[in-house]
Design a protein around this motif. Structure first.
Motif, PDB file in Angstrom:
ATOM      1  N   THR A 100     -30.855  25.618  -9.877  1.00  0.00           N
ATOM      2  CA  THR A 100     -29.852  24.572  -9.741  1.00  0.00           C
ATOM      3  C   THR A 100     -29.256  24.511  -8.329  1.00  0.00           C
ATOM      4  N   ASP A 101     -28.891  23.309  -7.944  1.00  0.00           N
ATOM      5  CA  ASP A 101     -28.227  23.093  -6.656  1.00  0.00           C
ATOM      6  C   ASP A 101     -26.726  22.917  -6.823  1.00  0.00           C
ATOM      7  N   GLY A 102     -26.237  22.952  -8.080  1.00  0.00           N
ATOM      8  CA  GLY A 102     -24.803  22.856  -8.328  1.00  0.00           C
ATOM      9  C   GLY A 102     -24.403  21.564  -9.024  1.00  0.00           C
ATOM     10  N   THR A 103     -23.102  21.301  -9.023  1.00  0.00           N
ATOM     11  CA  THR A 103     -22.517  20.155  -9.726  1.00  0.00           C
ATOM     12  C   THR A 103     -21.393  19.559  -8.886  1.00  0.00           C
ATOM     13  N   ARG A 104     -21.343  18.250  -8.861  1.00  0.00           N
ATOM     14  CA  ARG A 104     -20.246  17.561  -8.160  1.00  0.00           C
ATOM     15  C   ARG A 104     -19.558  16.615  -9.137  1.00  0.00           C
ATOM     16  N   THR A 105     -18.238  16.708  -9.239  1.00  0.00           N
ATOM     17  CA  THR A 105     -17.465  15.871 -10.156  1.00  0.00           C
ATOM     18  C   THR A 105     -16.531  14.972  -9.361  1.00  0.00           C
ATOM     19  N   VAL A 106     -16.530  13.691  -9.718  1.00  0.00           N
ATOM     20  CA  VAL A 106     -15.721  12.696  -9.006  1.00  0.00           C
ATOM     21  C   VAL A 106     -14.959  11.859 -10.029  1.00  0.00           C
ATOM     22  N   PRO A 107     -13.879  11.197  -9.605  1.00  0.00           N
ATOM     23  CA  PRO A 107     -13.233  10.238 -10.512  1.00  0.00           C
ATOM     24  C   PRO A 107     -14.239   9.170 -10.944  1.00  0.00           C
ATOM     25  N   LEU A 108     -14.144   8.761 -12.192  1.00  0.00           N
ATOM     26  CA  LEU A 108     -15.086   7.779 -12.725  1.00  0.00           C
ATOM     27  C   LEU A 108     -14.991   6.475 -11.931  1.00  0.00           C
ATOM     28  N   PRO A 109     -16.085   6.048 -11.282  1.00  0.00           N
ATOM     29  CA  PRO A 109     -16.040   4.774 -10.535  1.00  0.00           C
ATOM     30  C   PRO A 109     -15.850   3.584 -11.474  1.00  0.00           C
ATOM     31  N   ASP A 110     -15.233   2.550 -10.961  1.00  0.00           N
ATOM     32  CA  ASP A 110     -15.012   1.355 -11.776  1.00  0.00           C
ATOM     33  C   ASP A 110     -16.327   0.703 -12.193  1.00  0.00           C
ATOM     34  N   ALA A 111     -17.335   0.763 -11.316  1.00  0.00           N
ATOM     35  CA  ALA A 111     -18.592   0.064 -11.581  1.00  0.00           C
ATOM     36  C   ALA A 111     -19.762   1.037 -11.630  1.00  0.00           C
TER      37      ALA A 111
ATOM     38  N   ASP B 179     -12.406  10.402 -17.778  1.00  0.00           N
ATOM     39  CA  ASP B 179     -11.983   9.818 -16.508  1.00  0.00           C
ATOM     40  C   ASP B 179     -12.730  10.372 -15.301  1.00  0.00           C
ATOM     41  N   LYS B 180     -13.769  11.188 -15.555  1.00  0.00           N
ATOM     42  CA  LYS B 180     -14.510  11.789 -14.448  1.00  0.00           C
ATOM     43  C   LYS B 180     -16.006  11.675 -14.709  1.00  0.00           C
ATOM     44  N   PHE B 181     -16.757  11.718 -13.627  1.00  0.00           N
ATOM     45  CA  PHE B 181     -18.215  11.680 -13.740  1.00  0.00           C
ATOM     46  C   PHE B 181     -18.790  12.856 -12.969  1.00  0.00           C
ATOM     47  N   SER B 182     -19.679  13.597 -13.621  1.00  0.00           N
ATOM     48  CA  SER B 182     -20.278  14.776 -12.992  1.00  0.00           C
ATOM     49  C   SER B 182     -21.748  14.547 -12.691  1.00  0.00           C
ATOM     50  N   PHE B 183     -22.124  14.864 -11.460  1.00  0.00           N
ATOM     51  CA  PHE B 183     -23.527  14.859 -11.048  1.00  0.00           C
ATOM     52  C   PHE B 183     -24.045  16.289 -11.131  1.00  0.00           C
ATOM     53  N   PHE B 184     -25.095  16.500 -11.895  1.00  0.00           N
ATOM     54  CA  PHE B 184     -25.745  17.802 -11.989  1.00  0.00           C
ATOM     55  C   PHE B 184     -27.053  17.721 -11.207  1.00  0.00           C
ATOM     56  N   PHE B 185     -27.384  18.769 -10.444  1.00  0.00           N
ATOM     57  CA  PHE B 185     -28.562  18.741  -9.569  1.00  0.00           C
ATOM     58  C   PHE B 185     -29.452  19.942  -9.900  1.00  0.00           C
ATOM     59  N   ASN B 186     -30.690  19.655 -10.303  1.00  0.00           N
ATOM     60  CA  ASN B 186     -31.556  20.735 -10.781  1.00  0.00           C
ATOM     61  C   ASN B 186     -32.985  20.618 -10.252  1.00  0.00           C
ATOM     62  N   PRO B 187     -33.227  21.014  -8.995  1.00  0.00           N
ATOM     63  CA  PRO B 187     -34.604  21.121  -8.514  1.00  0.00           C
ATOM     64  C   PRO B 187     -35.330  22.237  -9.275  1.00  0.00           C
ATOM     65  N   ILE B 188     -36.658  22.210  -9.205  1.00  0.00           N
ATOM     66  CA  ILE B 188     -37.433  23.268  -9.863  1.00  0.00           C
ATOM     67  C   ILE B 188     -38.493  23.804  -8.901  1.00  0.00           C
ATOM     68  N   VAL B 189     -39.017  24.973  -9.250  1.00  0.00           N
ATOM     69  CA  VAL B 189     -40.175  25.550  -8.569  1.00  0.00           C
ATOM     70  C   VAL B 189     -41.228  25.826  -9.632  1.00  0.00           C
ATOM     71  N   VAL B 190     -42.456  25.405  -9.356  1.00  0.00           N
ATOM     72  CA  VAL B 190     -43.557  25.535 -10.305  1.00  0.00           C
ATOM     73  C   VAL B 190     -44.581  26.514  -9.743  1.00  0.00           C
ATOM     74  N   ASN B 191     -44.852  27.570 -10.501  1.00  0.00           N
ATOM     75  CA  ASN B 191     -45.882  28.542 -10.123  1.00  0.00           C
ATOM     76  C   ASN B 191     -47.123  28.263 -10.961  1.00  0.00           C
ATOM     77  N   THR B 192     -48.124  27.645 -10.340  1.00  0.00           N
ATOM     78  CA  THR B 192     -49.330  27.281 -11.080  1.00  0.00           C
ATOM     79  C   THR B 192     -50.300  28.450 -11.229  1.00  0.00           C
ATOM     80  N   GLY B 193     -50.017  29.553 -10.556  1.00  0.00           N
ATOM     81  CA  GLY B 193     -50.941  30.680 -10.520  1.00  0.00           C
ATOM     82  C   GLY B 193     -51.660  30.763  -9.193  1.00  0.00           C
TER      83      GLY B 193
END
Length: 328
Positions: A55-66, A88-102
């Motif tokens: 994960t790259d973390g989470t950012r929470t902001v006041p809920l935008p009108d639009a 009244d708030k909106f959270s952005f969650f960020f989740n990059p991944i790493v894939v080990n194919t072998g």
């Protein structure tokens, strides 16, 4: 009972009752609060392939009108509240991944970057530190596959020093995405709100030089990982299908943002979808496929660890998180 025995019993009872009063006066302080989260890392298997969510973390902001172009703010608040989020708030969650194919180590998307870590006081920009916690050296990444060119997916390609964060990796990007963002006409005609994104794309990829390779749709970038065009969020937005044997996972990028809103309400057009109608068409098509195939989806903006099965729910879809696996 003899008097001696009776007196002994009474004495023992009295001693027990008085015991709390006779304890030494020693302070029993509670342990101090940690005030810090553990590393955001989770692994699961797709057949013989290992996926690590970093994960790259989470950012929470006041809920935008639009936030949603075709729904009212009250409707969005109600949907957030129904999903047990703050209305009244909106959270952005960020989740990059790493894939080990072998045979290859492939990162899919790169997070917000080191500058965002400083600006957000550590709430986002955690990707590099969580890679370290996962035991993954960025220098060992062979390929970084990018879903699209929004800052929260590409800024982590550069380190705090402005140099490539994945020193030995080839960066693979959708040709359609490259063509759109690198077009000078598109940049000059862009709305003022979008011009910084065009400038950011040039900043990031300008620093990467010849490390960037474009790919066409439905390209197998390494054995076991194939690209799938999923436009709408951006013109060249791309998802990635991971397959090993009879097992598959769809890494959907931003086909939805927060699923409590945009999977449950697939007809809602997010303010950050560049073509809302196309994004809806793509979303419904992909999610119908996920339901039919009973396939796991890995969502960049899902809540960590961001992997779920999808079931149909009325006109929308309901994510069912995959169960935690203590061993692989």
């Amino acid at each position: 009972m003899t008097d001696v025995t009776r007196r002994a019993a009474i004495g023992a009872t009295a001693a027990l009752a008085a015991a709390p009063l006779l304890r030494p006066s020693v302070a029993e302080a509670a342990a101090p609060a940690t005030a810090k989260q553990v590393p955001g890392v989770y692994r699961y298997k797709v057949g013989d392939i290992e996926v690590t969510v970093v994960t790259d973390g989470t950012r929470t902001v006041p809920l935008p009108d639009a936030l949603v172009k075709n729904a009212t703010k009250d409707q969005v608040s109600a949907a957030l509240q129904a999903a047990f989020f703050d209305k009244d708030k909106f959270s952005f969650f960020f989740n990059p991944i790493v894939v080990n194919t072998g045979s290859k180590l492939v990162a899919i998307d790169a997070g917000n970057g080191a500058a965002a870590f400083e600006q957000s006081k550590g709430s986002v920009g955690q990707h590099q530190s969580n890679l370290t916690a996962a035991g993954i050296d960025p220098k060992t990444i062979d390929v970084v596959a990018i879903s699209h060119f929004h800052p929260d997916h590409i800024n982590g390609l550069l380190g705090a020093d402005g140099k490539p964060a994945f020193a030995n990796a080839e960066i693979v990007v959708p040709a359609a995405e490259w063509a759109f963002w690198m077009d000078e006409g598109n940049a000059s005609r862009a709305a003022d709100t979008l011009k910084p994104a065009f400038a950011n794309v040039r900043r990031v990829f300008g620093a990467l030089g010849n490390k960037v390779t474009q790919h066409e749709p439905n390209k197998e970038i390494v054995p076991g990982i194939k690209t799938l065009p999923t436009p709408g969020h951006t013109p060249g937005h791309t998802s990635h299908l991971i397959t090993s044997g009879s097992h598959s996972v769809m890494v959907q990028g931003d086909v939805t943002n927060l699923p409590a809103l945009f999977a449950r309400n697939p007809g809602w057009h997010a303010m950050f979808d560049m073509d809302g109608a196309k994004a809806e068409e793509t979303r419904r098509k992909l999610y119908d496929q996920l339901v039919a195939d009973r396939m796991v989806v890995q969502g960049y903006h899902y809540t960590f660890p961001a992997a779920a099965h999808i079931e149909k729910d009325g006109d929308g879809y309901r994510p069912v998180p995959i169960p935690w696996q203590p061993v692989l």
